[in-house]
Write an enzyme that holds these catalytic residues in place. Sequence first.
Site, PDB file in Angstrom:
ATOM      1  N   GLY A  13       0.848  -1.190   0.000  1.00 30.78           N
ATOM      2  CA  GLY A  13       0.000   0.000   0.000  1.00 30.78           C
ATOM      3  C   GLY A  13       0.883   1.238   0.000  1.00 30.78           C
ATOM      4  CG  MET A  14       3.245   1.889  -3.118  1.00 34.51           C
ATOM      5  SD  MET A  14       4.742   1.646  -2.132  1.00 34.51           S
ATOM      6  CE  MET A  14       5.753   2.999  -2.709  1.00 34.51           C
ATOM      7  N   GLY A  29       2.505   7.377  -0.618  1.00 35.15           N
ATOM      8  CA  GLY A  29       3.236   8.585  -0.992  1.00 35.15           C
ATOM      9  C   GLY A  29       4.078   9.101   0.155  1.00 35.15           C
ATOM     10  N   GLY A  30       4.204   8.295   1.221  1.00 36.16           N
ATOM     11  CA  GLY A  30       5.021   8.671   2.374  1.00 36.16           C
ATOM     12  C   GLY A  30       6.284   7.840   2.448  1.00 36.16           C
ATOM     13  CB  VAL A  31       9.429   8.382   4.339  1.00 35.78           C
ATOM     14  CG1 VAL A  31       8.999   8.412   5.803  1.00 35.78           C
ATOM     15  CG2 VAL A  31      10.862   7.852   4.219  1.00 35.78           C
ATOM     16  CB  SER A  41       4.172   3.065   2.008  1.00 35.30           C
ATOM     17  OG  SER A  41       4.152   4.357   1.444  1.00 35.30           O
ATOM     18  CG  MET A  89      -5.731   1.763  -1.477  1.00 42.03           C
ATOM     19  SD  MET A  89      -5.840   1.053   0.190  1.00 42.03           S
ATOM     20  CE  MET A  89      -4.132   1.169   0.718  1.00 42.03           C
ATOM     21  CB  CYS A 114      -9.421   4.355   7.722  1.00 39.10           C
ATOM     22  SG  CYS A 114      -8.546   4.363   6.146  1.00 39.10           S
ATOM     23  N   GLY A 141       3.169   0.378   5.602  1.00 41.92           N
ATOM     24  CA  GLY A 141       4.250   1.055   6.314  1.00 41.92           C
ATOM     25  C   GLY A 141       3.953   1.288   7.780  1.00 41.92           C
ATOM     26  CB  CYS A 185      -7.114   9.083   6.904  1.00 44.54           C
ATOM     27  SG  CYS A 185      -8.556   8.362   7.677  1.00 44.54           S
TER      28      CYS A 185
END
Length: 371
Positions: free
Chosen positions: A11-12, A14-16, A18, A37, A102, A127, A199
């Site tokens: 699950g990417m 966009g953070g460091v 993951s 997602m 979530c 992550g 979130c």
Amino acid sequence: MSNASKKVIVGMSGGVDSSVSAYLLMQQGYQVEGLFMKNWEEDDTDEYCAASDDLADAEKVCETLGIELHTINFAAEYWDNVFEYFLEEYKAGRTPNPDIMCNKEIKFKAFLEFAAEALDADYIATGHYVRRQQRDGKWEMLRGLDSNKDQSYFLYTLSHEHIAQTLFPVGELEKPEVRRIAEEQGLVTADKKDSTGICFIGERKFKDFLQQYLPAKPGPIESVEGEALGEHEGLMYHTLGQRKGLHIGGMADNSGEPWYVVDKDVERNVLIVAQGKKHPRLYSQGLIAGQLHWVSRNAPPEAFDCTVKTRYRQQDIPCRVTPLSNGDFQVQFKEPVAAVTPGQSAVFYSDDVCLGGGIIEQRITDFEVKL
């Protein structure tokens, strides 16, 4: 079966975290692909929404690592299973934790199912800062090695079956090490700050956001003695233990001590406050928890001792947990605890093992055993 023959969908976000998770799994020999997602349909002009920036960062990371990135829109599932719950809880005067919902409904249900069925994954990975171990044929969830970043509180709804299908590569690392790895590998997210806030709200002002969906209902602020002190703009904007934003100054007993929210009378739409952080009305001797999830999926049949957290980043509280006849659990603290908040979660631990948890239905101020 070697890792090389196993496919992991990360699950990417966009953070460091993951980003480094994907890299570490590649180093371990897995076939790695990413999935971004989209869980919230934002207005493209919304200055607070970073979803497009996050997707761009996820794309750059996957390009650097040489892996495929899939995208999926779970906004409908999010609205139905997370956001509507969030609104209903606020309407009822409680303070929900949508990040827990979530994880339960999106990341470890919709994502897990999509990865297995549509992408033929053997595992998913996230992550999150948690660890896993197998004992007596079942998987357990442990706190992350970095106690400052441990996220087991948000993942207590996972079952041993979810954990068996999920890898948590950064759970064995401390955050500075994760950033160091990202920098070494030239990942664009290396210096990206951690996301904060709920979130789907992101960094925007909570009050402004909530007003778009729930009409504000102003009402009186009263002291615990019933003295009128002012007016609140809506019970939903306040939570137990809150000190700031009451706009009533240090009046009443002239001590100059700040006021704290100690209760909400939803029927009368009254916010109840007390002066001083040592005020007894701020403290609870225990709580009743409902909607229980046990990681083992076996509810304890009798009373047991463990520790509990009633909010994230709280020190562990020694307690006695007793099952009730209606399926709820009664929790008795060894010492009084401040700002126990209905709607939040009580999460139970045995040393580093997360046992499970439930929603705080009510606080107990004078202890009576309810069997």
